[in-house]
Design an enzyme around this catalytic site. Structure first.
Site, PDB file in Angstrom:
ATOM      1  N   GLY A   1      15.073  13.723  -1.773  1.00 24.19           N
ATOM      2  CA  GLY A   1      15.312  13.000  -0.379  1.00 24.19           C
ATOM      3  C   GLY A   1      14.166  13.799   0.500  1.00 24.19           C
TER       4      GLY A   1
ATOM      5  N   GLY B   1      12.224  11.070  -6.174  1.00 27.00           N
ATOM      6  CA  GLY B   1      13.253  10.208  -6.851  1.00 27.00           C
ATOM      7  C   GLY B   1      12.651   9.919  -8.202  1.00 27.00           C
TER       8      GLY B   1
ATOM      9  N   ARG C   1      14.193  23.358 -11.954  1.00 25.45           N
ATOM     10  CA  ARG C   1      14.512  23.931 -10.938  1.00 25.45           C
ATOM     11  C   ARG C   1      14.685  25.381 -10.799  1.00 25.45           C
ATOM     12  NH1 ARG C   1      18.533  19.166  -8.221  1.00 25.45           N
ATOM     13  NH2 ARG C   1      16.587  18.211  -7.378  1.00 25.45           N
TER      14      ARG C   1
ATOM     15  N   LYS D   1      13.161  -1.573  -3.322  1.00 21.46           N
ATOM     16  CA  LYS D   1      13.356  -2.245  -1.991  1.00 21.46           C
ATOM     17  C   LYS D   1      12.288  -1.892  -0.970  1.00 21.46           C
ATOM     18  CE  LYS D   1      18.096  -3.219  -2.511  1.00 21.46           C
ATOM     19  NZ  LYS D   1      19.667  -2.312  -2.019  1.00 21.46           N
TER      20      LYS D   1
HETATM   21  P1  AMP Z   1      13.471   3.260  -5.792  1.00 22.05           P
HETATM   22  O1  AMP Z   1      14.739   4.164  -5.947  1.00 22.05           O
HETATM   23  O2  AMP Z   1      13.521   2.515  -4.557  1.00 22.05           O
HETATM   24  O3  AMP Z   1      12.073   4.141  -6.020  1.00 22.05           O
HETATM   25  O4  AMP Z   1      13.617   2.105  -7.006  1.00 22.05           O
HETATM   26  C1  AMP Z   1      13.629   2.569  -8.448  1.00 22.05           C
HETATM   27  C2  AMP Z   1      14.038   1.404  -9.275  1.00 22.05           C
HETATM   28  O5  AMP Z   1      13.232   0.366  -8.987  1.00 22.05           O
HETATM   29  C3  AMP Z   1      14.091   1.652 -10.861  1.00 22.05           C
HETATM   30  O6  AMP Z   1      15.452   2.075 -11.090  1.00 22.05           O
HETATM   31  C4  AMP Z   1      13.614   0.385 -11.213  1.00 22.05           C
HETATM   32  O7  AMP Z   1      14.286   0.176 -12.152  1.00 22.05           O
HETATM   33  C5  AMP Z   1      13.614  -0.588  -9.977  1.00 22.05           C
HETATM   34  N1  AMP Z   1      12.424  -1.577 -10.168  1.00 22.05           N
HETATM   35  C6  AMP Z   1      11.367  -1.413 -10.432  1.00 22.05           C
HETATM   36  N2  AMP Z   1      10.539  -2.755 -10.341  1.00 22.05           N
HETATM   37  C7  AMP Z   1      11.795  -3.504 -10.529  1.00 22.05           C
HETATM   38  C8  AMP Z   1      11.429  -4.974 -10.421  1.00 22.05           C
HETATM   39  N3  AMP Z   1      10.625  -5.689 -10.747  1.00 22.05           N
HETATM   40  N4  AMP Z   1      12.932  -5.537 -10.510  1.00 22.05           N
HETATM   41  C9  AMP Z   1      13.980  -4.963 -10.462  1.00 22.05           C
HETATM   42  N5  AMP Z   1      14.207  -3.627 -10.141  1.00 22.05           N
HETATM   43  C10 AMP Z   1      12.954  -2.958 -10.353  1.00 22.05           C
END
Ligand code: AMP
Length: 415
Positions: A396, A373, A55, A217
């Site tokens: 964010g 992220g 940064r 998610k």
């Molecule tokens: P996000 O913050 O929504 O971008 O999610 C990132 C997180 O998703 C990371 O910590 C990954 O470990 C998790 N992730 C990715 N694929 C999977 C999966 N198949 N099952 C559980 N967690 C996952």
């Protein structure tokens, strides 16, 4: 004839309404004091040493431009989330690191407003840099307090916002302060680059445009999906989000992560995509594991036939081949979110392979943006940072931009 004249008047009115947003290149900073909002919210180790200076490096071009013009730079930032004044969050810890990166000695004011700050600014000569103490030592900063913003505004002639990481916050230093510089406010280099990269994908991207959305998610990505469905040709869905889609389509996902209450939403997304002519690419196979553990037993299996006791933790080989082809056929690529649990070595392969595919497409002339992220962390961890066109510095802020929101820090420069 009358219609011609009317059209001409309407066009002229539109032109007059359109005000080009200024960047630092629209100003000459000679003998001027630039009040620059930077994002120096850097990670520190237990000895208060900076462990990642990305940064600070990112803000360097803006600071150098001001100094080379013959101006001085007053830098303001937050660090962490202090509750009042807390020594561990003091920005004096990073003074030497900032000086090292910029290559100029850096002065420090132990308060970001008031007499101490004003005197330090008054003594600042052209070519000099002053770093102010943590803005968040004052609760007025995050409250977006106008009085506090006015105090800050006394510390410079021109306000420069170069903190993309906080541009989605209507804080005093990121947004409110801009109103005290009606004519003398602009984007710094970094902020201009971030906006340009997002525009290159969402507004003027060369087709075919492909978005890769991974992560855990559906619920945290739904607004992004809805916004980009109008803009992309391909949407690759991977990571933990996959299983909500597969289950909604009647597949057997074993113990894989799933948001049962989002199944209808997933089907709705698929329907919307079809109506809009967007190709959706979901995994066809996965690396299944018999526990959420790096040491678990693993095997490749079909994405819709995962037995109970097993869960999909990474993309499988057929999936990666399919994704590779879609990526290579794309001229514009957006990547947000990992394809698997990349934090565990045995489930990082899909995310690494995707990084390779995007790097190859970029080498072939595609524009690629990685933002938001965990994908940024993955890109850095696996060394793809300089093989993609742009890696966003804002988590964010990037996500909100992809959701189609106008960020308050950006709007404040345009008003
Ligand atoms: P996000 O913050 O929504 O971008 O999610 C990132 C997180 O998703 C990371 O910590 C990954 O470990 C998790 N992730 C990715 N694929 C999977 C999966 N198949 N099952 C559980 N967690 C996952």
């Amino acid at each position: 004839m009358v219609t011609h004249v009317l059209n001409f008047i309407i066009k002229l009115k539109q032109l007059l309404k359109f005000k080009r947003v200024k960047t630092i290149n629209d100003f000459n900073f000679e003998n001027k004091k630039a009040l620059i909002r930077v994002d120096f919210n850097v990670p520190l180790d237990e000895n208060y040493k900076v462990t990642d200076d990305t940064r600070i490096q990112a803000a360097k071009p803006t600071i150098i431009k001001v100094l080379e013009d013959g101006g001085s730079a007053v830098l303001m930032s937050h660090l962490g989330r202090p509750k009042g004044i807390q020594e561990e969050f003091s920005l004096h810890h990073i003074v030497d690191e900032v000086a090292d990166v910029i290559g100029v000695q850096v002065k420090f004011a132990a308060n970001c407003v008031g007499q101490e700050a004003e005197e330090a600014v008054a003594q600042l000569n052209p070519g000099e840099v002053l770093l102010l103490e943590n803005l968040r030592f004052h609760k007025e900063e995050t409250a977006g307090d106008a009085g506090f913003a006015e105090e800050l505004s006394k510390l410079g002639d021109i306000y420069v916002n170069d903190a993309f990481g906080t541009a989605h916050r209507a804080h005093a230093s990121t947004t409110i302060v801009a109103q005290f510089f009606p004519a003398n406010k602009c984007f710094g280099n970094l902020l201009a680059k971030e906006i340009d990269s997002i525009d290159k994908v969402l507004k003027s991207g060369e087709k075919p445009i492909t978005a890769v959305l991974g992560g855990s998610k559906v619920s945290s990505k739904i607004t992004i999906i809805e916004n980009i469905l109008d803009k992309v040709d391909n949407l690759i869905i991977g990571g933990g989000m996959t299983y909500t889609f597969i289950k909604a389509q009647g597949g057997q996902i074993g113990d894989s992560i799933c948001e049962d209450d989002k199944q209808e939403l997933a089907l709705n997304i698929l329907k919307q995509a079809e109506e809009k002519g967007v190709q959706i690419h979901l995994p066809v196979d996965v690396i299944g594991a018999d526990a959420f553990d790096n040491g678990a037993n693993t095997k490749a299996m079909s994405v819709d036939a995962i037995p109970d006791g097993w869960q999909g933790l990474d993309a499988g080989p057929e999936t990666l081949k399919n994704f590779h082809q879609v990526i290579l056929d794309s001229k514009t690529i957006l990547w947000n979110g990992p394809l698997g649990v990349f934090e565990m070595e045995n489930f990082a392969n899909g995310t690494i392979a995707l990084g390779h595919s995007i790097a190859e497409a970029t080498q072939n002339g595609a524009f690629s943006l990685v933002g938001g992220g965990d994908s940024v962390a993955a890109v850095k961890q696996f060394g793809f940072g300089d093989k993609v066109s742009y890696v966003s510095t804002g988590g964010g802020a990037m996500l909100e931009s992809l959701e189609g929101k106008t960020l308050p820090g950006i709007a404040a420069i345009g008003n």
